[in-house]
Design a protein around this motif. Structure first.
Motif, PDB file in Angstrom:
ATOM      1  N   ALA A  76     -15.460  13.351  -6.196  1.00  0.00           N
ATOM      2  CA  ALA A  76     -16.329  13.666  -5.058  1.00  0.00           C
ATOM      3  C   ALA A  76     -15.575  14.494  -4.017  1.00  0.00           C
ATOM      4  O   ALA A  76     -16.129  15.440  -3.448  1.00  0.00           O
ATOM      5  N   ILE A  77     -14.312  14.154  -3.779  1.00  0.00           N
ATOM      6  CA  ILE A  77     -13.507  14.918  -2.818  1.00  0.00           C
ATOM      7  C   ILE A  77     -13.316  16.357  -3.318  1.00  0.00           C
ATOM      8  O   ILE A  77     -13.450  17.322  -2.551  1.00  0.00           O
ATOM      9  N   ARG A  78     -13.020  16.512  -4.631  1.00  0.00           N
ATOM     10  CA  ARG A  78     -12.856  17.866  -5.184  1.00  0.00           C
ATOM     11  C   ARG A  78     -14.157  18.667  -5.036  1.00  0.00           C
ATOM     12  O   ARG A  78     -14.142  19.868  -4.761  1.00  0.00           O
ATOM     13  N   ARG A 123     -15.728  15.681   7.230  1.00  0.00           N
ATOM     14  CA  ARG A 123     -14.706  14.826   7.825  1.00  0.00           C
ATOM     15  C   ARG A 123     -14.847  13.445   7.180  1.00  0.00           C
ATOM     16  O   ARG A 123     -15.964  12.931   7.023  1.00  0.00           O
ATOM     17  N   ILE A 124     -13.721  12.872   6.778  1.00  0.00           N
ATOM     18  CA  ILE A 124     -13.759  11.699   5.903  1.00  0.00           C
ATOM     19  C   ILE A 124     -12.832  10.599   6.409  1.00  0.00           C
ATOM     20  O   ILE A 124     -11.730  10.878   6.897  1.00  0.00           O
ATOM     21  N   ALA A 125     -13.291   9.346   6.255  1.00  0.00           N
ATOM     22  CA  ALA A 125     -12.437   8.165   6.444  1.00  0.00           C
ATOM     23  C   ALA A 125     -12.555   7.325   5.176  1.00  0.00           C
ATOM     24  O   ALA A 125     -13.635   7.229   4.588  1.00  0.00           O
ATOM     25  N   ILE A 126     -11.463   6.746   4.732  1.00  0.00           N
ATOM     26  CA  ILE A 126     -11.478   5.865   3.563  1.00  0.00           C
ATOM     27  C   ILE A 126     -10.871   4.525   3.962  1.00  0.00           C
ATOM     28  O   ILE A 126      -9.685   4.446   4.300  1.00  0.00           O
ATOM     29  N   TYR A 136      -7.763  -1.712   5.125  1.00  0.00           N
ATOM     30  CA  TYR A 136      -6.645  -0.774   5.076  1.00  0.00           C
ATOM     31  C   TYR A 136      -7.190   0.648   5.232  1.00  0.00           C
ATOM     32  O   TYR A 136      -7.952   1.119   4.382  1.00  0.00           O
ATOM     33  N   ASP A 137      -6.783   1.299   6.313  1.00  0.00           N
ATOM     34  CA  ASP A 137      -7.234   2.659   6.594  1.00  0.00           C
ATOM     35  C   ASP A 137      -6.327   3.620   5.818  1.00  0.00           C
ATOM     36  O   ASP A 137      -5.204   3.909   6.234  1.00  0.00           O
ATOM     37  N   LEU A 138      -6.822   4.123   4.697  1.00  0.00           N
ATOM     38  CA  LEU A 138      -5.963   4.884   3.782  1.00  0.00           C
ATOM     39  C   LEU A 138      -5.600   6.273   4.292  1.00  0.00           C
ATOM     40  O   LEU A 138      -4.637   6.873   3.814  1.00  0.00           O
ATOM     41  N   LEU A 139      -6.373   6.830   5.234  1.00  0.00           N
ATOM     42  CA  LEU A 139      -6.075   8.171   5.747  1.00  0.00           C
ATOM     43  C   LEU A 139      -5.575   8.131   7.188  1.00  0.00           C
ATOM     44  O   LEU A 139      -5.396   9.190   7.803  1.00  0.00           O
ATOM     45  N   GLY A 157      -3.106  16.692  -1.282  1.00  0.00           N
ATOM     46  CA  GLY A 157      -2.989  16.877  -2.731  1.00  0.00           C
ATOM     47  C   GLY A 157      -3.617  15.779  -3.553  1.00  0.00           C
ATOM     48  O   GLY A 157      -4.243  16.037  -4.556  1.00  0.00           O
ATOM     49  N   SER A 158      -3.430  14.513  -3.182  1.00  0.00           N
ATOM     50  CA  SER A 158      -4.047  13.404  -3.918  1.00  0.00           C
ATOM     51  C   SER A 158      -4.304  12.264  -2.953  1.00  0.00           C
ATOM     52  O   SER A 158      -3.657  12.160  -1.898  1.00  0.00           O
ATOM     53  N   LEU A 159      -5.244  11.401  -3.326  1.00  0.00           N
ATOM     54  CA  LEU A 159      -5.583  10.275  -2.463  1.00  0.00           C
ATOM     55  C   LEU A 159      -4.545   9.171  -2.598  1.00  0.00           C
ATOM     56  O   LEU A 159      -3.885   9.049  -3.643  1.00  0.00           O
ATOM     57  N   PRO A 160      -4.389   8.331  -1.552  1.00  0.00           N
ATOM     58  CA  PRO A 160      -3.478   7.185  -1.672  1.00  0.00           C
ATOM     59  C   PRO A 160      -3.949   6.246  -2.780  1.00  0.00           C
ATOM     60  O   PRO A 160      -5.134   6.174  -3.106  1.00  0.00           O
ATOM     61  N   ASP A 161      -2.998   5.516  -3.382  1.00  0.00           N
ATOM     62  CA  ASP A 161      -3.333   4.564  -4.446  1.00  0.00           C
ATOM     63  C   ASP A 161      -4.248   3.462  -3.928  1.00  0.00           C
ATOM     64  O   ASP A 161      -4.198   3.082  -2.755  1.00  0.00           O
ATOM     65  N   LEU A 162      -5.109   2.961  -4.836  1.00  0.00           N
ATOM     66  CA  LEU A 162      -5.944   1.805  -4.539  1.00  0.00           C
ATOM     67  C   LEU A 162      -5.369   0.628  -5.324  1.00  0.00           C
ATOM     68  O   LEU A 162      -5.466   0.598  -6.548  1.00  0.00           O
ATOM     69  N   THR A 163      -4.741  -0.316  -4.649  1.00  0.00           N
ATOM     70  CA  THR A 163      -4.112  -1.453  -5.315  1.00  0.00           C
ATOM     71  C   THR A 163      -4.936  -2.718  -5.097  1.00  0.00           C
ATOM     72  O   THR A 163      -5.100  -3.149  -3.952  1.00  0.00           O
ATOM     73  N   PRO A 164      -5.491  -3.325  -6.169  1.00  0.00           N
ATOM     74  CA  PRO A 164      -6.304  -4.535  -6.000  1.00  0.00           C
ATOM     75  C   PRO A 164      -5.522  -5.681  -5.367  1.00  0.00           C
ATOM     76  O   PRO A 164      -4.341  -5.894  -5.680  1.00  0.00           O
ATOM     77  N   LYS A 165      -6.202  -6.412  -4.470  1.00  0.00           N
ATOM     78  CA  LYS A 165      -5.607  -7.583  -3.842  1.00  0.00           C
ATOM     79  C   LYS A 165      -6.498  -8.784  -4.128  1.00  0.00           C
ATOM     80  O   LYS A 165      -7.080  -8.841  -5.200  1.00  0.00           O
ATOM     81  N   ARG A 166      -6.669  -9.730  -3.189  1.00  0.00           N
ATOM     82  CA  ARG A 166      -7.307 -10.996  -3.534  1.00  0.00           C
ATOM     83  C   ARG A 166      -8.807 -11.047  -3.238  1.00  0.00           C
ATOM     84  O   ARG A 166      -9.632 -11.075  -4.124  1.00  0.00           O
TER      85      ARG A 166
END
Length: 250
Positions: free
Chosen positions: A45-47, A64-67, A75-78, A91-100
């Motif tokens: 979608a970003i591309r 304009r985007i917030a993730i 967690y505000d990734l941007l 260049g690439s989005l931050p990793d999405l790491t599953p939590k609890r």
């Protein structure tokens, strides 16, 4: 209010993504982790937004985007709202790491704060969109009252739109055979899951201008369809994120 203002450098579209990263996102979908399917779909979608913002060899900040990724915290990734040109430069989005856990109310509350800060400067811009993706029941407070407050916020182009992508195979009576010919969910579609009904109550009706953009991409969602997608396969997850990028552009 007809959702026809086009996104441009002077009137950019604001999209806030809320991504559930609870532990269940490690489960497999078509042989891949759900979180990896989501990461690929949001990256696509970003591309797509970068492509739609490029004129010649010039990239303009039409979006304009917030993730915000959420589990038991948000967690505000941007680190705030960023222009599509700034995201492309990363260049690439931050990793999405599953939590609890899966506290979606906290995520909607933070989205509401972003909108309260942004809306005064967005009176000539397209109506903002909040795109929420989850695969289960929220473990915190009820998010619906906050989502309804967000849906009542507005700019002259229209009320803030809320879209939901629900990764569940327990949503519909019969599976979707062809995503490109599927007419979508309406307020009258029978749903098999109580949480899905809540998410539908938190979903806006798809504006005609968005429906036309998706039709050009060969998806045939019908009039009255709500902005909610059952993410039962990677293509449907991808449609959900493409829907968020369907703002008309100048």
């Amino acid at each position: 209010m007809n959702y026809t203002i086009q996104a441009s450098q002077r009137t950019p579209a604001l999209i806030i993504y809320l991504i559930d990263i609870s532990a269940s996102m490690n489960m497999l979908m078509d042989g891949r982790r759900r979180i990896d399917v989501v990461y690929e779909a949001i990256s696509l979608a970003i591309r797509q937004m970068v492509f739609r913002s490029t004129k010649g060899n010039r990239l303009t900040a039409r979006y304009r985007i917030a993730i915000l990724a959420y589990s038991d915290d948000v967690y505000d990734l941007l680190n705030g709202v960023k222009g599509i040109d700034e995201i492309a430069a990363i260049g690439s989005l931050p990793d999405l790491t599953p939590k609890r856990f899966s506290d979606s109310a906290k995520a909607f509350l933070q989205a509401e704060r972003i909108l309260q800060a942004e809306l005064p400067e967005m009176q000539d811009c397209p109506a903002p969109l909040v795109c929420h993706m989850t695969d289960g029941v929220s473990t915190g407070d009820d998010p619906e009252p906050i989502a309804k407050r967000i849906m009542s916020m507005s700019v002259p182009d229209g009320n803030v739109l809320v879209e939901n992508i629900f990764l569940s195979d327990r949503l519909l009576e019969t599976p979707i055979q062809d995503p490109r010919r599927w007419k979508g969910l309406t307020h009258n579609t029978p749903l098999q899951d109580e949480h899905a009904v809540k998410l539908r109550n938190m979903s806006s009706v798809l504006p005609e201008s968005y429906r036309e953009m998706l039709f050009e991409a060969d998806y045939q969602l019908g009039e009255g369809a709500v902005m909610m997608l059952p993410g039962t396969c990677p293509e449907l997850v991808s449609i959900g994120f493409q829907m968020s990028a369907a703002t008309p552009v100048r």
